[in-house]
Write an enzyme that holds these catalytic residues in place. Structure first.
Site, PDB file in Angstrom:
ATOM      1  N   CYS A  12      -5.015 -26.206 -12.943  1.00  0.00           N
ATOM      2  CA  CYS A  12      -5.477 -27.514 -12.433  1.00  0.00           C
ATOM      3  C   CYS A  12      -5.339 -27.597 -10.922  1.00  0.00           C
ATOM      4  O   CYS A  12      -5.709 -28.599 -10.323  1.00  0.00           O
ATOM      5  CB  CYS A  12      -4.762 -28.671 -13.128  1.00  0.00           C
ATOM      6  N   VAL A  36       4.505 -22.398  21.291  1.00  0.00           N
ATOM      7  CA  VAL A  36       4.763 -21.855  22.627  1.00  0.00           C
ATOM      8  C   VAL A  36       3.518 -22.063  23.496  1.00  0.00           C
ATOM      9  O   VAL A  36       2.411 -21.665  23.116  1.00  0.00           O
ATOM     10  CB  VAL A  36       5.131 -20.349  22.538  1.00  0.00           C
ATOM     11  N   CYS A  86       5.296 -29.048 -12.825  1.00  0.00           N
ATOM     12  CA  CYS A  86       3.995 -28.375 -12.906  1.00  0.00           C
ATOM     13  C   CYS A  86       3.882 -27.765 -14.304  1.00  0.00           C
ATOM     14  O   CYS A  86       4.567 -26.785 -14.614  1.00  0.00           O
ATOM     15  CB  CYS A  86       3.903 -27.294 -11.836  1.00  0.00           C
ATOM     16  N   HIS A  96       0.835  -1.209   0.000  1.00  0.00           N
ATOM     17  CA  HIS A  96       0.000   0.000   0.000  1.00  0.00           C
ATOM     18  C   HIS A  96       0.867   1.256   0.000  1.00  0.00           C
ATOM     19  O   HIS A  96       1.937   1.289   0.625  1.00  0.00           O
ATOM     20  CB  HIS A  96      -0.885   0.019   1.251  1.00  0.00           C
ATOM     21  N   CYS A 128       1.143 -26.370 -15.698  1.00  0.00           N
ATOM     22  CA  CYS A 128       0.362 -25.110 -15.744  1.00  0.00           C
ATOM     23  C   CYS A 128       1.264 -23.904 -15.543  1.00  0.00           C
ATOM     24  O   CYS A 128       1.181 -22.914 -16.249  1.00  0.00           O
ATOM     25  CB  CYS A 128      -0.694 -25.082 -14.650  1.00  0.00           C
TER      26      CYS A 128
HETATM   27  C1  LIG Z   1      -7.622 -10.637   4.094  1.00  0.00           C
HETATM   28  C2  LIG Z   1      -6.345  -9.919   4.362  1.00  0.00           C
HETATM   29  C3  LIG Z   1      -5.850  -8.971   3.448  1.00  0.00           C
HETATM   30  C4  LIG Z   1      -4.676  -8.296   3.705  1.00  0.00           C
HETATM   31  N1  LIG Z   1      -4.124  -7.502   2.742  1.00  0.00           N
HETATM   32  C5  LIG Z   1      -2.955  -6.865   2.975  1.00  0.00           C
HETATM   33  C6  LIG Z   1      -2.328  -6.108   1.960  1.00  0.00           C
HETATM   34  O1  LIG Z   1      -2.766  -6.088   0.818  1.00  0.00           O
HETATM   35  N2  LIG Z   1      -1.208  -5.419   2.276  1.00  0.00           N
HETATM   36  C7  LIG Z   1      -0.681  -5.429   3.522  1.00  0.00           C
HETATM   37  O2  LIG Z   1       0.299  -4.719   3.754  1.00  0.00           O
HETATM   38  N3  LIG Z   1      -1.208  -6.207   4.488  1.00  0.00           N
HETATM   39  C8  LIG Z   1      -2.319  -6.939   4.234  1.00  0.00           C
HETATM   40  N4  LIG Z   1      -2.855  -7.743   5.176  1.00  0.00           N
HETATM   41  C9  LIG Z   1      -2.222  -7.816   6.496  1.00  0.00           C
HETATM   42  C10 LIG Z   1      -1.063  -8.779   6.534  1.00  0.00           C
HETATM   43  O3  LIG Z   1      -1.338  -9.985   5.876  1.00  0.00           O
HETATM   44  C11 LIG Z   1      -0.759  -9.037   8.004  1.00  0.00           C
HETATM   45  O4  LIG Z   1      -0.627  -7.807   8.643  1.00  0.00           O
HETATM   46  C12 LIG Z   1       0.521  -9.802   8.195  1.00  0.00           C
HETATM   47  O5  LIG Z   1       0.559 -10.946   7.398  1.00  0.00           O
HETATM   48  C13 LIG Z   1       0.639 -10.183   9.667  1.00  0.00           C
HETATM   49  O6  LIG Z   1       1.843 -10.869   9.815  1.00  0.00           O
HETATM   50  P1  LIG Z   1       2.290 -11.410  11.214  1.00  0.00           P
HETATM   51  O7  LIG Z   1       3.606 -12.011  11.020  1.00  0.00           O
HETATM   52  O8  LIG Z   1       2.148 -10.344  12.221  1.00  0.00           O
HETATM   53  O9  LIG Z   1       1.186 -12.511  11.567  1.00  0.00           O
HETATM   54  P2  LIG Z   1       1.090 -13.992  10.986  1.00  0.00           P
HETATM   55  O10 LIG Z   1       1.420 -14.056   9.552  1.00  0.00           O
HETATM   56  O11 LIG Z   1      -0.244 -14.523  11.393  1.00  0.00           O
HETATM   57  O12 LIG Z   1       2.238 -14.756  11.753  1.00  0.00           O
HETATM   58  C14 LIG Z   1       2.140 -15.093  13.105  1.00  0.00           C
HETATM   59  C15 LIG Z   1       2.819 -16.431  13.291  1.00  0.00           C
HETATM   60  O13 LIG Z   1       2.821 -16.767  14.672  1.00  0.00           O
HETATM   61  C16 LIG Z   1       2.650 -18.172  14.781  1.00  0.00           C
HETATM   62  N5  LIG Z   1       2.166 -18.491  16.116  1.00  0.00           N
HETATM   63  C17 LIG Z   1       0.959 -18.198  16.661  1.00  0.00           C
HETATM   64  N6  LIG Z   1       0.856 -18.706  17.895  1.00  0.00           N
HETATM   65  C18 LIG Z   1       2.039 -19.318  18.147  1.00  0.00           C
HETATM   66  C19 LIG Z   1       2.547 -20.044  19.275  1.00  0.00           C
HETATM   67  N7  LIG Z   1       1.809 -20.249  20.366  1.00  0.00           N
HETATM   68  N8  LIG Z   1       3.792 -20.542  19.188  1.00  0.00           N
HETATM   69  C20 LIG Z   1       4.565 -20.366  18.086  1.00  0.00           C
HETATM   70  N9  LIG Z   1       4.103 -19.706  16.991  1.00  0.00           N
HETATM   71  C21 LIG Z   1       2.878 -19.182  17.032  1.00  0.00           C
HETATM   72  C22 LIG Z   1       1.631 -18.478  13.686  1.00  0.00           C
HETATM   73  O14 LIG Z   1       1.657 -19.839  13.322  1.00  0.00           O
HETATM   74  C23 LIG Z   1       2.089 -17.559  12.565  1.00  0.00           C
HETATM   75  O15 LIG Z   1       2.970 -18.203  11.682  1.00  0.00           O
HETATM   76  C24 LIG Z   1      -4.006  -8.494   4.927  1.00  0.00           C
HETATM   77  C25 LIG Z   1      -4.477  -9.458   5.822  1.00  0.00           C
HETATM   78  C26 LIG Z   1      -5.600 -10.194   5.519  1.00  0.00           C
HETATM   79  C27 LIG Z   1      -6.011 -11.304   6.424  1.00  0.00           C
END
Ligand SMILES: Cc1cc2nc3c(=O)[nH]c(=O)nc-3n(C[C@H](O)[C@H](O)[C@H](O)COP(=O)(O)OP(=O)(O)OC[C@H]3O[C@@H](n4cnc5c(N)ncnc54)[C@H](O)[C@@H]3O)c2cc1C
Length: 487
Positions: A445, A180, A408, A59, A410
């Site tokens: 596919c 965790v 793959c 963005h 495709c």
């Molecule tokens: C529908 C949608 C559209 C979006 N579009 C955009 C976009 O276009 N542009 C943009 O900038 N952002 C976008 N976002 C936001 C973006 O995807 C998120 O902000 C980002 O992926 C969050 O990353 P994160 O690492 O904080 O969380 P996550 O990717 O959820 O990573 C957290 C990790 O912690 C792990 N975890 C959880 N609990 C534990 C535990 N107890 N022990 C060990 N590990 C654990 C999980 O398995 C996971 O791998 C979008 C999000 C969604 C859902």
């Protein structure tokens, strides 16, 4: 529990919980320094949470409310992406975004958004309906749009995987399949217990996405909580060329940026997402009613969306915070415990800037940062047989015939590319892990033809039976039992 030598355990300087985009970029940032770092991730791969399913938009930053963490890190992060995409070998294109006014009464909102963009320091321009129609023939009748040229599209899977690979190449230890379950603090050390082991560290960084509130509450009750907000999408095939050329948004509302239409870095199209608050932090199902609603909203935005080329639907869960902003701060009681929670959109674009802030501002205030002399910001280049010039492809195949063997059809992914990812420091463990890295199974596919071959390649690589190969996380085995002999 206090540390005694008989425990025979490494003491880490920093443990990062969660290997999504936030944890992966924090790990990479930490790997620049002579710190002993460990990442604990409950899934069997990185980027399997919110990072696995989103719109993949870098963005511009026109939308977040000025002064918020979202605005600050979005704008800073966006500027970092040309360099990051180059260093981490990730597909990235600044195609620009158009936020379209579909009704006359929305024109004044474009002015308001332009004002907000200016406050955020984002370059934008208001276009007339005619100018929009010239840029996007499938939006012939709009009342104008806000054009943000710095918006881009990225391959989110590779962004996260390559960031973690770079961190691991620079010395970070990655412990997958480690959930965790408790954290204790004693004698200036954190004891982080997973379902596999106990890890000891001086600093803990919580980047657990939708579970960040649960991890934070393991050490001290926090005043914020995370509620997942589901977004459902259609994925359209890349058969139709140039259907849209920019990221097309409606005007934003209190529910977020709304249903968008965009191309992806692989020239597919995404239509979505919906926005629905749910209770289950793992429910990534899709349903017809929600997708029908996505369709009707998208149809107001762009004419003639080719839904007949839909190859898949999916959903992702935004880690929405009760504070309505990113939480990036030390715990109120334990200043060596850093929470990085509520990272919903724009979390992908913000991740590199969040990581820089967390390490350079928060970690540096509690730990000495000494630059690592041999830090390398780049990953080894990935071979892309489909994208290289014919003469280079011929040479690659001559040097290594595996690049000529298609796995793959495709997406034109060769055995050579799959062997390459299996030889890296963050290799795939599952069929979807291969898919996320090289797109085998992403095509028309949807893995119907290549999945069986991928199962056999993974089984051979890990020396396990094909019956043990998971589709995605542990326990999601593809095959139930042997019905005939496979060579
Ligand atoms: C529908 C949608 C559209 C979006 N579009 C955009 C976009 O276009 N542009 C943009 O900038 N952002 C976008 N976002 C936001 C973006 O995807 C998120 O902000 C980002 O992926 C969050 O990353 P994160 O690492 O904080 O969380 P996550 O990717 O959820 O990573 C957290 C990790 O912690 C792990 N975890 C959880 N609990 C534990 C535990 N107890 N022990 C060990 N590990 C654990 C999980 O398995 C996971 O791998 C979008 C999000 C969604 C859902």
């Amino acid at each position: 529990m206090s540390y005694n030598k008989n425990m025979n355990k490494d003491i880490y300087d920093v443990i990062v919980v969660g290997a999504g985009i936030t944890g992966s970029f924090i790990a990479r940032e930490l790997s620049k320094y002579t710190l002993k770092v460990c990442v604990l991730e409950k899934a069997n791969d990185v980027g399997n949470g919110a990072t696995n399913a989103n719109s993949a938009i870098i963005h511009s930053g026109y939308d977040p409310i000025p002064g918020t963490n979202k605005a600050k890190f979005n704008v800073l992060g966006n500027k970092m992406f040309d360099q990051i995409a180059d260093e981490l070998d990730v597909s990235f294109r600044r195609i620009g975004s158009l936020t379209v006014a579909n009704f006359p009464e929305q024109v004044s909102m474009l002015e308001e958004l332009a004002k907000r963009s200016k406050e955020n320091g984002v370059e934008v321009k208001i276009l007339s309906g005619e100018e929009v129609a010239k840029m996007e023939p499938n939006i012939p009748n709009s009342y104008g749009a806000l054009y943000a040229p710095t918006a881009g599209i990225i391959n989110p899977f590779n962004l996260c995987i390559h960031a973690m690979e770079n961190a691991v190449d620079n010395g970070v230890k990655l412990c997958l399949s480690n959930k965790v379950i408790s954290i204790k603090y004693e004698d200036e050390l954190f004891y982080v217990t997973t379902d596999k082991d106990t890890y000891v560290s001086k600093i803990v960084i919580n980047a657990a996405g939708n579970y960040a509130d649960q991890i934070a509450n393991m050490i001290n009750k926090v005043d914020w909580s995370i509620t997942p907000r589901k977004g459902e999408y259609y994925v359209l095939d890349h058969k139709v060329k140039n259907f849209v050329n920019h990221v097309i948004f409606p005007l934003p509302s209190e529910k977020g940026k709304g249903v968008l239409v965009t191309k992806t870095t692989s020239d597919n199209y995404l239509v979505g997402p919906s926005s629905e608050v749910i209770n289950d932090k793992d429910d990534v199902s899709t349903d017809k009613m929600t997708l029908d609603n996505v369709k009707s909203q998208a149809n107001l935005l762009v004419k003639g969306i080719p839904y007949n080329t839909c190859i898949r639907t999916f959903s992702g869960l935004r880690p929405s915070c009760s504070r309505h902003d990113f939480v990036i701060e030390k715990d109120s009681k334990f200043d060596h415990f850093i929470n990085v929670g509520g990272i919903e959109s724009p979390g992908l674009v913000s991740a590199p800037a969040i990581a820089k802030y967390v390490v350079e501002e928060l970690v540096s205030s509690i730990s000495l940062l000494i630059n690592k002399k041999d830090y390398n910001s780049r990953v080894r280049r990935y071979p892309h047989i489909k994208e290289v010039k014919p003469e280079i492809r011929d040479k690659m195949i001559k040097d290594n015939p595996d690049f000529g063997e298609m796995i793959c059809d495709c997406e034109q992914i060769s055995l050579g590319e799959i062997n390459d990812i299996l030889s890296r420091s963050v290799p795939p463990r599952s069929v979807k892990g291969v898919k996320r890295r090289v797109r085998a199974g992403f095509g028309r596919c949807q893995g119907g033809f290549c999945s069986p071959k991928v199962v056999l390649l993974l089984a051979k690589h890990y020396g396990i039976s094909p019956l043990e190969v998971p589709l995605d996380d542990e326990g999601s085995n593809v095959l139930l039992e042997k019905v005939k002999v496979v060579d």
